[in-house]
Write an enzyme that holds these catalytic residues in place. Sequence first.
Site, PDB file in Angstrom:
ATOM      1  N   GLU A  94      -7.350  -1.046  15.045  1.00  0.00           N
ATOM      2  CA  GLU A  94      -7.907  -1.948  14.034  1.00  0.00           C
ATOM      3  C   GLU A  94      -6.898  -3.036  13.655  1.00  0.00           C
ATOM      4  O   GLU A  94      -5.733  -2.760  13.374  1.00  0.00           O
ATOM      5  CB  GLU A  94      -8.280  -1.132  12.797  1.00  0.00           C
ATOM      6  CG  GLU A  94      -8.789  -1.999  11.662  1.00  0.00           C
ATOM      7  CD  GLU A  94      -9.023  -1.207  10.375  1.00  0.00           C
ATOM      8  OE1 GLU A  94      -9.187   0.031  10.456  1.00  0.00           O
ATOM      9  OE2 GLU A  94      -9.020  -1.831   9.300  1.00  0.00           O
ATOM     10  N   ARG A 150       0.219  -6.400  12.253  1.00  0.00           N
ATOM     11  CA  ARG A 150      -0.386  -5.787  13.430  1.00  0.00           C
ATOM     12  C   ARG A 150      -0.589  -6.816  14.546  1.00  0.00           C
ATOM     13  O   ARG A 150      -0.527  -6.465  15.724  1.00  0.00           O
ATOM     14  CB  ARG A 150      -1.710  -5.119  13.068  1.00  0.00           C
ATOM     15  CG  ARG A 150      -1.494  -3.849  12.255  1.00  0.00           C
ATOM     16  CD  ARG A 150      -2.756  -3.038  12.058  1.00  0.00           C
ATOM     17  NE  ARG A 150      -2.457  -1.836  11.271  1.00  0.00           N
ATOM     18  CZ  ARG A 150      -3.349  -0.913  10.935  1.00  0.00           C
ATOM     19  NH1 ARG A 150      -4.624  -1.047  11.326  1.00  0.00           N
ATOM     20  NH2 ARG A 150      -3.006   0.147  10.229  1.00  0.00           N
ATOM     21  N   SER A 202     -10.803  -5.959   9.288  1.00  0.00           N
ATOM     22  CA  SER A 202     -11.980  -5.265   8.780  1.00  0.00           C
ATOM     23  C   SER A 202     -12.724  -6.252   7.908  1.00  0.00           C
ATOM     24  O   SER A 202     -12.135  -6.856   7.021  1.00  0.00           O
ATOM     25  CB  SER A 202     -11.534  -4.048   7.966  1.00  0.00           C
ATOM     26  OG  SER A 202     -12.639  -3.235   7.661  1.00  0.00           O
ATOM     27  N   ARG A 211       1.633   0.941  10.343  1.00  0.00           N
ATOM     28  CA  ARG A 211       1.265   1.354   8.981  1.00  0.00           C
ATOM     29  C   ARG A 211       2.485   1.261   8.082  1.00  0.00           C
ATOM     30  O   ARG A 211       3.340   2.140   8.085  1.00  0.00           O
ATOM     31  CB  ARG A 211       0.716   2.784   9.013  1.00  0.00           C
ATOM     32  CG  ARG A 211       0.003   3.220   7.743  1.00  0.00           C
ATOM     33  CD  ARG A 211      -0.598   4.606   7.902  1.00  0.00           C
ATOM     34  NE  ARG A 211      -1.626   4.634   8.914  1.00  0.00           N
ATOM     35  CZ  ARG A 211      -2.910   4.315   8.710  1.00  0.00           C
ATOM     36  NH1 ARG A 211      -3.311   3.993   7.504  1.00  0.00           N
ATOM     37  NH2 ARG A 211      -3.784   4.349   9.688  1.00  0.00           N
ATOM     38  N   ARG A 258       0.835  -1.200   0.000  1.00  0.00           N
ATOM     39  CA  ARG A 258       0.000   0.000   0.000  1.00  0.00           C
ATOM     40  C   ARG A 258       0.869   1.249   0.000  1.00  0.00           C
ATOM     41  O   ARG A 258       1.829   1.339   0.765  1.00  0.00           O
ATOM     42  CB  ARG A 258      -0.917   0.014   1.231  1.00  0.00           C
ATOM     43  CG  ARG A 258      -1.842  -1.181   1.220  1.00  0.00           C
ATOM     44  CD  ARG A 258      -2.876  -1.140   2.302  1.00  0.00           C
ATOM     45  NE  ARG A 258      -3.697  -2.350   2.233  1.00  0.00           N
ATOM     46  CZ  ARG A 258      -4.708  -2.626   3.058  1.00  0.00           C
ATOM     47  NH1 ARG A 258      -5.020  -1.770   4.018  1.00  0.00           N
ATOM     48  NH2 ARG A 258      -5.389  -3.739   2.917  1.00  0.00           N
TER      49      ARG A 258
END
Length: 426
Positions: free
Chosen positions: A348, A390, A351, A276, A261
């Site tokens: 988070e 994560r 999802s 991130r 990403r």
Amino acid sequence: MHDIRAIRENPELYEKAWAAKGKSGVAAEAIALDAKLRAAKLALETAQSRRNEASKLIGQAKAKKDDAEAERLMAEVEQVKVVLVEQAETERAVADELQSLLAQLPNIPLPDVPVGADEHDNVEVRRWGEPNAIANPRDHVDLGERLGLIDFEAAARMSGARFVILKGQVARLERALGQFMLDMQTQEHGYTEVSPPLLVNDAAAYGTDKLPKFADDLFKTTDGRWLIPTAEVPLTSMVMGQIVAEEELPLRLTALTPCFRSEAGASGRDTRGMIRQHQFYKVELVSITAPEESEAEHERMVGCAEAVLKALELPHRTMMLCTGDMGFGARKTYDLEVWIPSEGRYREISSISNCGDFQARRMDARTKKAGEKGTRFLHTLNGSGLAVGRTLVAVMENYQDENGRIAIPQALHPYLPGLTHIGGEG
RNA sequence: GGAGAGGUGGCUGAGUGGUCGAAAGCACCGCACUCGAAAUGCGGCGUACCUUUACGGGUACCGUGGGUUCGAAUCCCACCCUCUCCGCCA
């Protein structure tokens, strides 16, 4: 992608949802374009019909050696073609306009999704586990660097910001987490393991609603392909352009892949640590269902993801996202948030979205019942089960002790034989 | 990367400018025959969109996109994919 007929039949519903996202009037705009498109199509098809008919007669006239009649008809077609070309241009222009308008409109939330502006309006559905009382918890960066097993600086030298190098037992722990998750989803939850391409074409990116709106979030290769931002893209694209027999549903697919990403819109956010990154591993779950099954499947999927956190004994909560916080393609989304001791809050880690027929329309993925006429668009769902990077952060931080050692969760022991702790003599 | 062959409906496969949305076979569905089944016979059987109260009518689709032509599955161009051989390669 939305069904223009559904918008035509129920414009208020769409107008309301899109207005809430700052796009007022687009439903009316789409309907106007559609009316224009259909008028042009009718004119075009009428012209085509006349041309076809005349062409047939020319063939017959020539067979009968009636050259005069053939000449007369050819002259007639000449005139029809003027209209034909004109209408074809109109038809194409309007179709493109409508298509690009619809392609940029987000999915419509299901009725039970809470209305809200941003993440503050998300609703907690349930909570599991109590955060451990850790005095002055270190964050994973601190823990990893003290152990000499995480190196952001070396990664930055060779790759830049938002990359990391894991070494030794931490690298091994990451690998164990991926294997553990994949085994759970395949062996306990009925998902089929897939090893998919990590580079995909425009069609796959468009079908999973990453294009055209979110090109900036993706990395593009020099030959025009895209690095996958999630295995959702290749897994869901497996039904692209297909008609799946209804007896074969649901399809449950999972993959452990790197995800890439650009994080274009997140500069300055989460700059420290592994939260991130430009590249991370994730176990993805994708379910493909018949239309009436997707909501039940969604709840089931949430359970499949929660099971990983429970097995790892990580405190977490399950949130239902409000209308304002949901992604582009989702009708309903649950987020799983894991406790991060160093931040003193939940972050988070998964999802899970039900996209309804939104992606299926974009990629023309349909289902058909045996012996019945007609097809219906499939429903697609995707969710992380879980983000490995994560999860690694969560394990390191939640399992640390006051000396900076990290215990290995019980569930991972089969994957890390002989290892009970990272750091110290354990 | 080089040379060659090829991509047609759920499958196999015919079709090189008009009557081809497309033969035939298989598969599937219905009917007949049968106590039932098999076999056999007859019929049906792609997708999408537009239009019509309905019956129906129309358009497009033979890998994709362009082009030639009154008319393209068929001719031309580009691209994608598959297969064979050669080269390179984990």
